[in-house]
Design a protein around this motif. Structure first.
Motif, mmCIF file in Angstrom:
data_model
loop_
_atom_site.group_PDB
_atom_site.id
_atom_site.type_symbol
_atom_site.label_atom_id
_atom_site.label_comp_id
_atom_site.label_asym_id
_atom_site.label_seq_id
_atom_site.Cartn_x
_atom_site.Cartn_y
_atom_site.Cartn_z
ATOM 1 N N LEU A 257 28.331 34.295 40.640
ATOM 2 C CA LEU A 257 29.322 33.844 39.667
ATOM 3 C C LEU A 257 29.621 32.354 39.811
ATOM 4 O O LEU A 257 29.571 31.800 40.911
ATOM 5 C CB LEU A 257 30.636 34.621 39.826
ATOM 6 N N HIS A 258 29.942 31.719 38.685
ATOM 7 C CA HIS A 258 30.391 30.334 38.703
ATOM 8 C C HIS A 258 31.841 30.304 39.176
ATOM 9 O O HIS A 258 32.645 31.152 38.767
ATOM 10 C CB HIS A 258 30.304 29.715 37.305
ATOM 11 N N PRO A 259 32.205 29.359 40.021
ATOM 12 C CA PRO A 259 33.599 29.282 40.498
ATOM 13 C C PRO A 259 34.614 29.256 39.359
ATOM 14 O O PRO A 259 35.692 29.855 39.458
ATOM 15 C CB PRO A 259 33.612 27.964 41.288
ATOM 16 N N SER A 260 34.280 28.590 38.258
ATOM 17 C CA SER A 260 35.227 28.478 37.140
ATOM 18 C C SER A 260 35.475 29.800 36.431
ATOM 19 O O SER A 260 36.434 29.925 35.656
ATOM 20 C CB SER A 260 34.713 27.450 36.128
ATOM 21 N N ASP A 261 34.621 30.811 36.687
ATOM 22 C CA ASP A 261 34.777 32.105 36.012
ATOM 23 C C ASP A 261 35.647 33.088 36.791
ATOM 24 O O ASP A 261 35.977 34.166 36.270
ATOM 25 C CB ASP A 261 33.402 32.749 35.779
ATOM 26 N N ILE A 262 36.021 32.740 38.006
ATOM 27 C CA ILE A 262 36.770 33.670 38.846
ATOM 28 C C ILE A 262 38.115 34.044 38.234
ATOM 29 O O ILE A 262 38.550 35.194 38.305
ATOM 30 C CB ILE A 262 36.975 33.078 40.266
ATOM 31 N N SER A 263 38.783 33.072 37.623
ATOM 32 C CA SER A 263 40.106 33.362 37.051
ATOM 33 C C SER A 263 40.033 34.423 35.954
ATOM 34 O O SER A 263 41.018 35.112 35.674
ATOM 35 C CB SER A 263 40.734 32.087 36.492
ATOM 36 N N GLN A 264 38.856 34.578 35.331
ATOM 37 C CA GLN A 264 38.698 35.581 34.276
ATOM 38 C C GLN A 264 38.836 37.001 34.824
ATOM 39 O O GLN A 264 39.264 37.918 34.116
ATOM 40 C CB GLN A 264 37.327 35.434 33.597
ATOM 41 N N ILE A 265 38.474 37.187 36.105
ATOM 42 C CA ILE A 265 38.521 38.523 36.702
ATOM 43 C C ILE A 265 39.932 39.071 36.694
ATOM 44 O O ILE A 265 40.173 40.247 36.439
ATOM 45 C CB ILE A 265 37.974 38.489 38.149
ATOM 46 N N THR A 266 40.901 38.203 36.987
ATOM 47 C CA THR A 266 42.292 38.658 37.100
ATOM 48 C C THR A 266 42.846 39.185 35.786
ATOM 49 O O THR A 266 43.858 39.885 35.783
ATOM 50 C CB THR A 266 43.182 37.502 37.599
ATOM 51 N N ILE A 315 43.624 50.115 55.058
ATOM 52 C CA ILE A 315 43.055 50.661 53.826
ATOM 53 C C ILE A 315 41.974 51.680 54.178
ATOM 54 O O ILE A 315 41.059 51.379 54.956
ATOM 55 C CB ILE A 315 42.461 49.531 52.956
ATOM 56 N N GLN A 316 42.103 52.868 53.598
ATOM 57 C CA GLN A 316 41.125 53.923 53.843
ATOM 58 C C GLN A 316 39.780 53.562 53.190
ATOM 59 O O GLN A 316 39.711 52.797 52.228
ATOM 60 C CB GLN A 316 41.631 55.252 53.276
ATOM 61 N N TYR A 317 38.716 54.151 53.740
ATOM 62 C CA TYR A 317 37.352 53.864 53.269
ATOM 63 C C TYR A 317 37.209 54.133 51.767
ATOM 64 O O TYR A 317 36.726 53.274 51.027
ATOM 65 C CB TYR A 317 36.369 54.731 54.075
ATOM 66 N N GLU A 318 37.622 55.325 51.325
ATOM 67 C CA GLU A 318 37.461 55.684 49.913
ATOM 68 C C GLU A 318 38.256 54.735 49.011
ATOM 69 O O GLU A 318 37.770 54.312 47.952
ATOM 70 C CB GLU A 318 37.918 57.122 49.667
ATOM 71 N N GLN A 319 39.466 54.391 49.433
ATOM 72 C CA GLN A 319 40.311 53.500 48.636
ATOM 73 C C GLN A 319 39.695 52.101 48.544
ATOM 74 O O GLN A 319 39.681 51.479 47.483
ATOM 75 C CB GLN A 319 41.708 53.421 49.261
ATOM 76 N N GLY A 320 39.163 51.614 49.659
ATOM 77 C CA GLY A 320 38.570 50.281 49.683
ATOM 78 C C GLY A 320 37.320 50.192 48.845
ATOM 79 O O GLY A 320 37.132 49.234 48.069
ATOM 80 N N GLU A 321 36.434 51.193 48.967
ATOM 81 C CA GLU A 321 35.197 51.191 48.178
ATOM 82 C C GLU A 321 35.497 51.290 46.677
ATOM 83 O O GLU A 321 34.830 50.658 45.858
ATOM 84 C CB GLU A 321 34.296 52.355 48.610
ATOM 85 N N ALA A 322 36.510 52.095 46.338
ATOM 86 C CA ALA A 322 36.883 52.229 44.927
ATOM 87 C C ALA A 322 37.387 50.899 44.377
ATOM 88 O O ALA A 322 37.082 50.534 43.230
ATOM 89 C CB ALA A 322 37.961 53.310 44.772
ATOM 90 N N ALA A 323 38.144 50.155 45.195
ATOM 91 C CA ALA A 323 38.654 48.847 44.746
ATOM 92 C C ALA A 323 37.519 47.845 44.581
ATOM 93 O O ALA A 323 37.491 47.077 43.603
ATOM 94 C CB ALA A 323 39.684 48.326 45.752
ATOM 95 N N LEU A 324 36.566 47.838 45.515
ATOM 96 C CA LEU A 324 35.407 46.944 45.392
ATOM 97 C C LEU A 324 34.627 47.243 44.109
ATOM 98 O O LEU A 324 34.245 46.323 43.370
ATOM 99 C CB LEU A 324 34.476 47.103 46.606
ATOM 100 N N ASN A 325 34.395 48.545 43.850
ATOM 101 C CA ASN A 325 33.643 48.930 42.653
ATOM 102 C C ASN A 325 34.409 48.590 41.370
ATOM 103 O O ASN A 325 33.804 48.270 40.345
ATOM 104 C CB ASN A 325 33.323 50.426 42.689
ATOM 105 N N ALA A 326 35.737 48.649 41.421
ATOM 106 C CA ALA A 326 36.547 48.307 40.243
ATOM 107 C C ALA A 326 36.386 46.827 39.896
ATOM 108 O O ALA A 326 36.287 46.455 38.724
ATOM 109 C CB ALA A 326 38.013 48.646 40.501
ATOM 110 N N VAL A 327 36.352 45.970 40.932
ATOM 111 C CA VAL A 327 36.164 44.537 40.703
ATOM 112 C C VAL A 327 34.767 44.283 40.132
ATOM 113 O O VAL A 327 34.593 43.513 39.175
ATOM 114 C CB VAL A 327 36.363 43.738 42.007
ATOM 115 N N VAL A 328 33.761 44.944 40.720
ATOM 116 C CA VAL A 328 32.383 44.777 40.239
ATOM 117 C C VAL A 328 32.255 45.223 38.789
ATOM 118 O O VAL A 328 31.623 44.544 37.961
ATOM 119 C CB VAL A 328 31.402 45.572 41.139
#
Length: 356
Positions: A257-266, A315-328
């Motif tokens: 990702l381009h650094p300038s695109d990070i704010s779009q994620i939020t 943070i539990q494993y399942e909760q953390g992986e779910a959050a990572l996948n949500a961002v992706v």
């Protein structure tokens, strides 16, 4: 025998001269165009269009009574038509669009020699990027430049972005030499390319094997991803490499990702889920990505996220992986909708080297 005189006050005398069907057609078309109606004249054959244009050019003065007579005759003929089934196989297949299976429609088109698009470039514009890349790799730089020039801007940009840098630069330069190409040559090239696409075998899946595997692995946990990729490395290293190229995981964010695109994620994910993903990443490995995201967010937002992370419990494993996948998933949705774009391979490699 003396010539008959025409008295405009007499409707019969005014319309007494015999006119051809072509002249009548020209009168009707002229009247409709002057009324602001849109007539699909381009549906006519080239010869018919040319004849109509000549007849229109020859129309200088049409008596009111003659105009009325021709329009009434035309209206009478139109209203007497109950059902128009002209158009042959092409119109029939268009009528059945969505009512018969895609496979049946395509087989019937090929058997009848009917193309779905009258302009080959319309078909090329909706073609899959991978199909176009395969064609461009087999064509000369000059033909490739014409292809890029005729595609929609977004499609052309996506296509260039998938090509190696040197090849993309050569094609871009060759575009400067296409201004003398004739419309006839453009049409012939389009028809030739369309024939190549039509001769490709039908595919059961829209995505390539590596894209399907990559999409599945992207949505799984890191442990399963690593395990599957390790197995692919042993059984088929080349396929494993292609899967890694199309796969996108949380740990790839700072490379792709381009650094300038990070704010779009939020704007596409809630703050708590993003904070959870960052906290989990800092504890389990992809810390470079977490740092990259925080460094490229607005200062106040980054400070608030850091504060949330500091106060989070384990943070539990399942909760953390779910959050990572949500961002992706949020990032993939932004890329698909065209809001942001992944870096090209060369840019990503350069950024990775600078980071190291």
């Amino acid at each position: 025998m003396s010539e008959p005189t025409t008295d405009n006050s007499n409707p019969v005398a005014a319309s007494s001269r015999v006119i051809s069907q072509a002249e009548k057609a020209a009168i009707v078309v002229s009247a409709m165009l002057r009324s602001g109606l849109d007539i699909p004249v381009d549906d006519l054959s080239v010869d018919a269009q040319a004849q109509l244009a000549k007849e229109l050019a020859n129309l200088q003065f049409v008596e009111r009574n003659l105009l009325t007579e021709v329009i009434e005759e035309f209206s009478s003929e139109v209203t007497s038509i109950g059902l128009n089934l002209r158009g042959g196989a092409a119109q029939t297949l268009n009528l059945l669009e969505g009512k018969i299976s895609t496979e049946t429609a395509e087989r019937l088109r090929k058997e009848a020699g009917v193309r779905k698009f009258s302009d080959p470039w319309d078909r090329l514009n909706i073609s899959d990027i991978d199909e176009l890349i395969a064609i461009i790799e087999a064509e000369s730089i000059e033909v490739s430049a014409i292809i890029i020039s005729k595609l929609d801007v977004s499609k052309a940009a996506a296509l260039l972005g998938k090509l190696p840098g040197k090849h993309a630069r050569q094609i871009s330069h060759a575009i400067s030499m296409t201004h003398h190409v004739t419309p006839q040559a453009i049409s012939r090239i389009g028809q030739s390319l369309l024939a190549q696409l039509d001769n490709l075998p039908d595919r059961a899946f829209a995505l390539s094997p590596e894209e399907r595997v990559g999409s599945i692995l992207t949505a799984t946990t890191q442990v399963l991803r690593d395990d599957v990729l390790d197995g692919l490395d042993e059984s088929d290293p080349a396929f494993a490499h292609r899967v890694r190229q199309v796969m996108f995981a949380f740990k790839d964010i700072h490379k792709r990702l381009h650094p300038s695109d990070i704010s779009q994620i939020t704007r596409s994910i809630n703050t708590i889920e993003l904070a959870t993903a960052l906290a989990y990443a800092q504890k389990t490995g992809p810390n470079a990505t977490a740092t990259f995201i925080l460094e490229n967010l607005p200062r106040r937002m980054a400070e608030n996220l850091s504060d949330d992370i500091a106060h989070m419990k384990a943070i539990q494993y399942e909760q953390g992986e779910a959050a990572l996948n949500a961002v992706v998933q949020a990032i993939q949705d932004l890329v698909t909708s065209g809001v942001i774009a992944f870096r090209r391979e060369e840019e990503a490699a350069m950024s990775s080297a600078q980071t190291r």
